[in-house]
Design a protein around this motif. Structure first.
Motif, PDB file in Angstrom:
ATOM      1  N   MET A 199      -6.960 -13.046   1.727  1.00  0.00           N
ATOM      2  CA  MET A 199      -6.198 -12.140   2.263  1.00  0.00           C
ATOM      3  C   MET A 199      -5.758 -11.200   1.475  1.00  0.00           C
ATOM      4  SD  MET A 199      -2.847 -11.424   3.090  1.00  0.00           S
ATOM      5  CE  MET A 199      -1.515 -11.062   4.282  1.00  0.00           C
ATOM      6  N   ALA A 200      -6.588 -10.021   1.807  1.00  0.00           N
ATOM      7  CA  ALA A 200      -6.312  -8.936   0.811  1.00  0.00           C
ATOM      8  C   ALA A 200      -5.368  -7.680   1.359  1.00  0.00           C
ATOM      9  CB  ALA A 200      -7.961  -8.320   0.323  1.00  0.00           C
ATOM     10  N   SER A 201      -4.777  -7.142   0.487  1.00  0.00           N
ATOM     11  CA  SER A 201      -4.032  -5.988   1.010  1.00  0.00           C
ATOM     12  C   SER A 201      -4.246  -4.876   0.423  1.00  0.00           C
ATOM     13  CB  SER A 201      -2.698  -6.115   1.218  1.00  0.00           C
ATOM     14  OG  SER A 201      -2.334  -7.387   1.956  1.00  0.00           O
ATOM     15  N   TYR A 202      -4.645  -3.724   0.639  1.00  0.00           N
ATOM     16  CA  TYR A 202      -4.790  -2.396   0.178  1.00  0.00           C
ATOM     17  C   TYR A 202      -3.889  -1.596   0.479  1.00  0.00           C
ATOM     18  CZ  TYR A 202      -9.045  -4.840  -1.507  1.00  0.00           C
ATOM     19  OH  TYR A 202     -10.040  -5.713  -1.933  1.00  0.00           O
ATOM     20  N   GLY A 203      -2.700  -1.072  -0.326  1.00  0.00           N
ATOM     21  CA  GLY A 203      -1.656  -0.266   0.110  1.00  0.00           C
ATOM     22  C   GLY A 203      -1.884   1.322  -0.444  1.00  0.00           C
ATOM     23  N   VAL A 204      -1.495   2.101   0.408  1.00  0.00           N
ATOM     24  CA  VAL A 204      -1.449   3.524  -0.004  1.00  0.00           C
ATOM     25  C   VAL A 204      -0.159   4.285   0.372  1.00  0.00           C
ATOM     26  CG1 VAL A 204      -2.651   5.766  -0.110  1.00  0.00           C
ATOM     27  CG2 VAL A 204      -4.034   3.479   0.748  1.00  0.00           C
ATOM     28  N   GLN A 205       0.361   4.928  -0.613  1.00  0.00           N
ATOM     29  CA  GLN A 205       1.915   5.325  -0.349  1.00  0.00           C
ATOM     30  C   GLN A 205       2.085   6.895  -0.836  1.00  0.00           C
ATOM     31  OE1 GLN A 205       4.208   4.118  -4.363  1.00  0.00           O
ATOM     32  NE2 GLN A 205       4.625   2.860  -2.720  1.00  0.00           N
ATOM     33  N   LEU A 235      -1.930  10.095  -4.561  1.00  0.00           N
ATOM     34  CA  LEU A 235      -1.041   9.002  -3.826  1.00  0.00           C
ATOM     35  C   LEU A 235      -0.979   7.738  -4.855  1.00  0.00           C
ATOM     36  CD1 LEU A 235      -2.922   9.270  -0.535  1.00  0.00           C
ATOM     37  CD2 LEU A 235      -0.905  10.450  -0.993  1.00  0.00           C
ATOM     38  N   GLY A 236       0.068   6.767  -4.398  1.00  0.00           N
ATOM     39  CA  GLY A 236       0.164   5.584  -5.008  1.00  0.00           C
ATOM     40  C   GLY A 236      -0.693   4.454  -4.067  1.00  0.00           C
ATOM     41  N   HIS A 237      -1.138   3.435  -5.146  1.00  0.00           N
ATOM     42  CA  HIS A 237      -2.162   2.639  -4.495  1.00  0.00           C
ATOM     43  C   HIS A 237      -1.798   1.502  -5.134  1.00  0.00           C
ATOM     44  CE1 HIS A 237      -5.276   5.492  -2.975  1.00  0.00           C
ATOM     45  NE2 HIS A 237      -4.961   6.183  -3.871  1.00  0.00           N
ATOM     46  N   PHE A 238      -1.916   0.271  -4.185  1.00  0.00           N
ATOM     47  CA  PHE A 238      -1.706  -1.094  -4.738  1.00  0.00           C
ATOM     48  C   PHE A 238      -2.600  -2.187  -4.043  1.00  0.00           C
ATOM     49  CE2 PHE A 238       1.522  -0.654  -1.454  1.00  0.00           C
ATOM     50  CZ  PHE A 238       1.505  -1.743  -0.673  1.00  0.00           C
ATOM     51  N   ARG A 239      -2.821  -3.298  -4.750  1.00  0.00           N
ATOM     52  CA  ARG A 239      -3.840  -4.022  -4.334  1.00  0.00           C
ATOM     53  C   ARG A 239      -2.861  -5.305  -4.204  1.00  0.00           C
ATOM     54  NH1 ARG A 239      -9.167  -5.699  -7.265  1.00  0.00           N
ATOM     55  NH2 ARG A 239      -7.783  -5.469  -9.001  1.00  0.00           N
ATOM     56  N   GLU A 240      -2.899  -6.158  -3.267  1.00  0.00           N
ATOM     57  CA  GLU A 240      -2.083  -7.529  -3.392  1.00  0.00           C
ATOM     58  C   GLU A 240      -3.350  -8.397  -2.862  1.00  0.00           C
ATOM     59  OE1 GLU A 240       1.759  -7.376  -1.718  1.00  0.00           O
ATOM     60  OE2 GLU A 240       2.233  -5.744  -3.325  1.00  0.00           O
ATOM     61  N   ILE A 241      -3.975  -9.519  -3.578  1.00  0.00           N
ATOM     62  CA  ILE A 241      -4.960 -10.254  -3.243  1.00  0.00           C
ATOM     63  C   ILE A 241      -4.651 -11.734  -3.355  1.00  0.00           C
ATOM     64  CG2 ILE A 241      -7.326 -10.671  -3.518  1.00  0.00           C
ATOM     65  CD1 ILE A 241      -6.956  -7.833  -3.130  1.00  0.00           C
ATOM     66  N   LEU A 242      -4.783 -12.367  -2.248  1.00  0.00           N
ATOM     67  CA  LEU A 242      -4.355 -13.852  -2.232  1.00  0.00           C
ATOM     68  C   LEU A 242      -5.368 -14.559  -1.687  1.00  0.00           C
ATOM     69  CD1 LEU A 242      -0.953 -13.684  -0.195  1.00  0.00           C
ATOM     70  CD2 LEU A 242      -1.284 -13.760  -2.440  1.00  0.00           C
ATOM     71  N   ASN A 279       0.115   4.248 -10.026  1.00  0.00           N
ATOM     72  CA  ASN A 279       0.925   5.331  -9.449  1.00  0.00           C
ATOM     73  C   ASN A 279       1.832   5.055  -8.432  1.00  0.00           C
ATOM     74  OD1 ASN A 279      -0.837   6.821 -11.383  1.00  0.00           O
ATOM     75  ND2 ASN A 279      -2.262   7.211  -9.647  1.00  0.00           N
ATOM     76  N   CYS A 280       2.326   3.857  -8.454  1.00  0.00           N
ATOM     77  CA  CYS A 280       3.490   3.458  -7.307  1.00  0.00           C
ATOM     78  C   CYS A 280       4.703   3.919  -7.849  1.00  0.00           C
ATOM     79  CB  CYS A 280       3.157   2.216  -6.748  1.00  0.00           C
ATOM     80  SG  CYS A 280       1.710   1.680  -5.996  1.00  0.00           S
TER      81      CYS A 280
END
Lengths: 343, 343
Positions: free
Chosen positions: A43-49, A122-129, A330-331
């Protein structure tokens, strides 16, 4: 009565369920079934802020580009949006795989790697389960459709026994047949000095994605959902976001599902990370902010004579340290796990 | 942190509490302390019912006459009123003793016996509970004052550890340190053919008297109690009265405390009898009608920033067959336990 635990994952219990064997839940619910060929899911989450005007369009362009690279190995994908506690508009693309190798192949592709490393301003994050299958559980309130991980797993159980009582989530976990899922260790943080922070999760962090779909509702039910349930749900989500640390909640996001044009659907979910399943249980069972949500829902369920179209669902994971990967690029400093970083 | 169990009644547990030893409740609550000289208490209820005009005045005259016979051995007495499911206006006098001998002496007095046998044209019932002290527990939400049994016991504990979690009532019972309090046996009924029915209780029937005192509230809190909490409480009480059998509840009365002139005070209580403590727990933890009450209360607690004047309290008993005595004289057939009588 069928167990929520997929039969091939059942084993002799050293830790008893909270219910007697003849317990019959007062209303039905269903879980996803896990194909024996599946050993681990992603369950992967790629965020952009961003919070400047124009950032949303740029973020949407980014997640669409990422979406376009997803191949047939992906079993399900959601896009969701929220404005976080610092006022940043955030888009999160959430693809699911039922084969970690397929996920790794995809992330290693040059075009994908380039997108994930792109300097966008932009800010980017990954949260990978990447939980193994004994470390997840799902529940769906209606028979017609599943969401999230359930869509990735495709198959549904008959009505299950382990629900509608406190502690039932734990009883639905295959691993909890023999493991107390106690937390161990601490969060670790590694900053590269160039805007990137990697967070190391500790043992048995618990994650829930808990969703609401009011699309099928109408009339009085819709009115009551929007006017009476949703505001109490939102208040509870805000509590977890702002003061969840008091209860062992590291972070919470109350998100709206959107389509690939960014248009909001009539679906939302709360998405939170906890120090342990026990902390999540305690909040659920005992905290006024959750009891208010649950009790308000129960008041209205009765008002509507138990005849609801509202669809509720959740998926819960409890992961080992190597089944989690979090990084932030860069978050702003209150993004996700960064809020927990010593300053 | 202090236990709800009075120290001299504590013993090594064969049945663990639901909480860890370092559990700290999120807000304080208090229990009554039991003097080591007290081995058994009496909570007696003398009911009078009628539905004709003039019956209330006659019933009030009867309970006043009975009240006038109570001597200094009585530790506390309440008078309460409600209109039952059959439309009968009912007054109940509830004296407490901390010495069963004193109670027996009083009931055996000629003037008392004459009153209890008087032909008034009204329906009369007695429900007498004589639990030994390891078979009761109490809880009070405020420090200023106790009610009911607490007034009879007089002494109050420091803030106790066993509250604010599901299953805490059981953990407050001295006997539950070593006993599962499982129900055994059946209700028994003996009718004399002349309008009198005696009901024999089975083992481990559980009784709760759970009260509300909104006298000290004002402003927004009072408005929210009366407009939002009380209607949901009343709906739950009506559910237990009318459909409690589905959950193991034999009977429920939602009563208003009145003064000796019959004038309503700003105090009410629910008073119910259950097949077992387990059934009572299940309703409390899992039934929509109770979750709605509890959740509505929790929503408003938060709305008021946890600053409440409302006083909540309860006393719970789990009794052996010889610690219960129920009889009904000229009562309608849905009175109290009579509702359970095979017809």
């Amino acid at each position: 009565m069928d167990s929520s635990i997929t039969p091939h994952l059942a084993c002799p219990r050293s830790r008893p369920r909270r219910i007697a064997d003849d317990y019959a839940p007062p209303y039905p619910a269903w879980s996803a079934r896990i194909d024996p060929a599946i050993g681990q899911v992603v369950m992967a989450s790629y965020g952009v802020q961003g919070r400047e005007s124009g950032d949303v369009a740029a973020a949407l362009a980014h997640v669409r580009a990422l979406r376009a690279t997803l191949d047939a190995d992906v079993r399900h994908v959601d896009l969701a949006r929220y404005v976080d506690e610092a006022g940043y508009d955030t888009l999160v693309l959430q693809p699911y795989w039922t084969d970690p190798e397929a996920f790794r192949r995809w992330e290693a592709r040059a075009d994908v790697a380039a997108l994930l490393a792109a300097e966008t301003g932009l800010g980017h994050f990954r949260e990978i389960l990447t939980p193994t299958v004994e470390r997840l559980e799902t529940l769906y309130s209606t028979e017609d459709e599943m969401e999230g991980l359930g869509r990735a797993l495709e198959r549904r159980s008959p009505p299950v026994q382990e629900h509608a009582y406190w502690g039932s989530a734990r009883d639905r976990f295959p691993i909890a047949q023999t493991d107390a899922l106690e937390p161990a260790g601490q969060l670790g943080f590694a900053a590269d000095g160039a805007g990137r922070v990697t967070v190391r999760g500790h043992d048995n962090i618990a994650i829930i994605r808990s969703g609401q779909d009011w699309g099928p509702t109408g009339g009085e039910e819709r009115r009551l959902y929007l006017a009476e349930i949703e505001p109490v749900l939102r208040a509870g989500m805000d509590f977890l976001r702002d003061r969840g640390g008091e209860c062992g909640c590291y972070l919470n996001r109350y998100m709206r599902i959107v389509d690939m044009d960014g248009a909001p659907q009539e679906k939302s979910f709360g998405w939170s990370y906890w120090r342990s399943l026990g902390d999540m249980e305690n909040w659920s069972e005992a905290h006024p902010s959750h009891l208010a949500i649950f009790g308000t829902f129960m008041r209205i369920v009765q008002q509507l004579n138990f005849d609801l179209k509202l669809r509720l669902w959740h998926e819960v994971y409890v992961v080992t340290p190597d089944q989690q990967l979090y990084d932030y690029r860069n978050c702003h400093p209150d993004t996700g796990f960064l809020k927990q970083m010593p300053r």
